[in-house]
Design a protein around this motif. Sequence first.
Motif, PDB file in Angstrom:
ATOM      1  N   VAL A 184      76.696  90.016  26.733  1.00  0.00           N
ATOM      2  CA  VAL A 184      76.297  88.832  25.575  1.00  0.00           C
ATOM      3  C   VAL A 184      77.202  89.116  24.421  1.00  0.00           C
ATOM      4  CG1 VAL A 184      74.560  88.371  24.135  1.00  0.00           C
ATOM      5  CG2 VAL A 184      74.122  88.990  26.277  1.00  0.00           C
ATOM      6  N   THR A 185      77.606  90.121  23.972  1.00  0.00           N
ATOM      7  CA  THR A 185      78.573  90.394  22.759  1.00  0.00           C
ATOM      8  C   THR A 185      79.935  89.942  23.121  1.00  0.00           C
ATOM      9  OG1 THR A 185      78.956  92.732  23.265  1.00  0.00           O
ATOM     10  CG2 THR A 185      77.090  92.309  21.928  1.00  0.00           C
ATOM     11  N   GLY A 209      68.403  99.691  15.353  1.00  0.00           N
ATOM     12  CA  GLY A 209      67.395  99.745  16.305  1.00  0.00           C
ATOM     13  C   GLY A 209      67.566  98.622  17.343  1.00  0.00           C
ATOM     14  N   VAL A 210      68.672  97.840  17.121  1.00  0.00           N
ATOM     15  CA  VAL A 210      68.780  96.536  18.036  1.00  0.00           C
ATOM     16  C   VAL A 210      69.988  96.784  19.162  1.00  0.00           C
ATOM     17  CG1 VAL A 210      69.024  94.104  18.289  1.00  0.00           C
ATOM     18  CG2 VAL A 210      67.657  95.191  16.457  1.00  0.00           C
ATOM     19  N   TRP A 211      69.773  96.814  20.372  1.00  0.00           N
ATOM     20  CA  TRP A 211      71.071  97.286  21.274  1.00  0.00           C
ATOM     21  C   TRP A 211      71.134  95.627  22.207  1.00  0.00           C
ATOM     22  CZ3 TRP A 211      74.029 101.416  21.278  1.00  0.00           C
ATOM     23  CH2 TRP A 211      73.845 102.432  20.505  1.00  0.00           C
ATOM     24  N   ALA A 212      72.274  95.083  22.014  1.00  0.00           N
ATOM     25  CA  ALA A 212      72.443  94.025  23.049  1.00  0.00           C
ATOM     26  C   ALA A 212      73.068  94.453  24.147  1.00  0.00           C
ATOM     27  CB  ALA A 212      73.213  92.934  22.239  1.00  0.00           C
ATOM     28  N   ALA A 254      74.229  99.902  32.981  1.00  0.00           N
ATOM     29  CA  ALA A 254      73.674  99.014  31.961  1.00  0.00           C
ATOM     30  C   ALA A 254      74.640  99.487  30.584  1.00  0.00           C
ATOM     31  CB  ALA A 254      72.089  99.199  31.787  1.00  0.00           C
ATOM     32  N   TRP A 255      75.263  98.331  29.975  1.00  0.00           N
ATOM     33  CA  TRP A 255      75.998  98.383  28.869  1.00  0.00           C
ATOM     34  C   TRP A 255      75.537  97.773  27.770  1.00  0.00           C
ATOM     35  CZ3 TRP A 255      80.899 100.934  30.108  1.00  0.00           C
ATOM     36  CH2 TRP A 255      81.142 101.167  31.282  1.00  0.00           C
ATOM     37  N   CYS A 266      86.029  94.268  20.310  1.00  0.00           N
ATOM     38  CA  CYS A 266      85.366  93.892  21.820  1.00  0.00           C
ATOM     39  C   CYS A 266      86.272  94.182  22.994  1.00  0.00           C
ATOM     40  CB  CYS A 266      85.772  92.169  21.584  1.00  0.00           C
ATOM     41  SG  CYS A 266      87.532  91.626  21.353  1.00  0.00           S
ATOM     42  N   ASP A 267      87.468  95.178  22.848  1.00  0.00           N
ATOM     43  CA  ASP A 267      87.827  95.842  23.899  1.00  0.00           C
ATOM     44  C   ASP A 267      87.706  96.985  23.900  1.00  0.00           C
ATOM     45  OD1 ASP A 267      89.284  93.566  25.562  1.00  0.00           O
ATOM     46  OD2 ASP A 267      90.182  93.121  23.374  1.00  0.00           O
TER      47      ASP A 267
END
Length: 164
Positions: A152-153, A145-148, A137-138, A7-8
């Motif tokens: 949000v993560t 195939g799914v990028w969030a 945009a990160w 997460c970091d």
Amino acid sequence: MNLNRVCDLRIPNTVLDPTLDFLRAAGQGGYEGFVVWGGRLLDDTTLAFTSCYVPKQTAHKTASGLLVTVDGEALFNMNRAFYNQGEVAAGQVHSHPTDAYHSETDDHFPLVTLAGALSLVIPDFATHGREAIDRWAWYRLVGEGVWAPAAVTGTRIHLESQGG
Ligand SMILES: [Zn+2]
């Protein structure tokens, strides 16, 4: 191996500066550019990016827009270079001519495929460098195939101050 627990994300200037330089140079020719970041896990939840790699790529201008392709041999060479340095291909960065977002092509044809990997899109061919960081945009790869959106993560991005 995956990066699902990370997460970091630490991004030093030694990685970010050459990335922006390359994307800006590609943009001056009217092309998008693509770079891949190698990284190392510092612990379960922290990844440090440690290198910026420019894979051999072909930039296209098509009727439906701009596109960058990287062939299989170039991908193989890239992954071997990271492996030899004890790194994994943990992030990708590319530029767009105007707004930054993950297009459908971006979703389905990434250069990094490690679960939890980062994808960063820089607007305006990186012309404005870090000054436009609010419009960067990160994303994180959360499934096939799914990028969030990274926010949000729960991802925290750690950048170095400029010149520091
Ligand atoms: Zn794109």
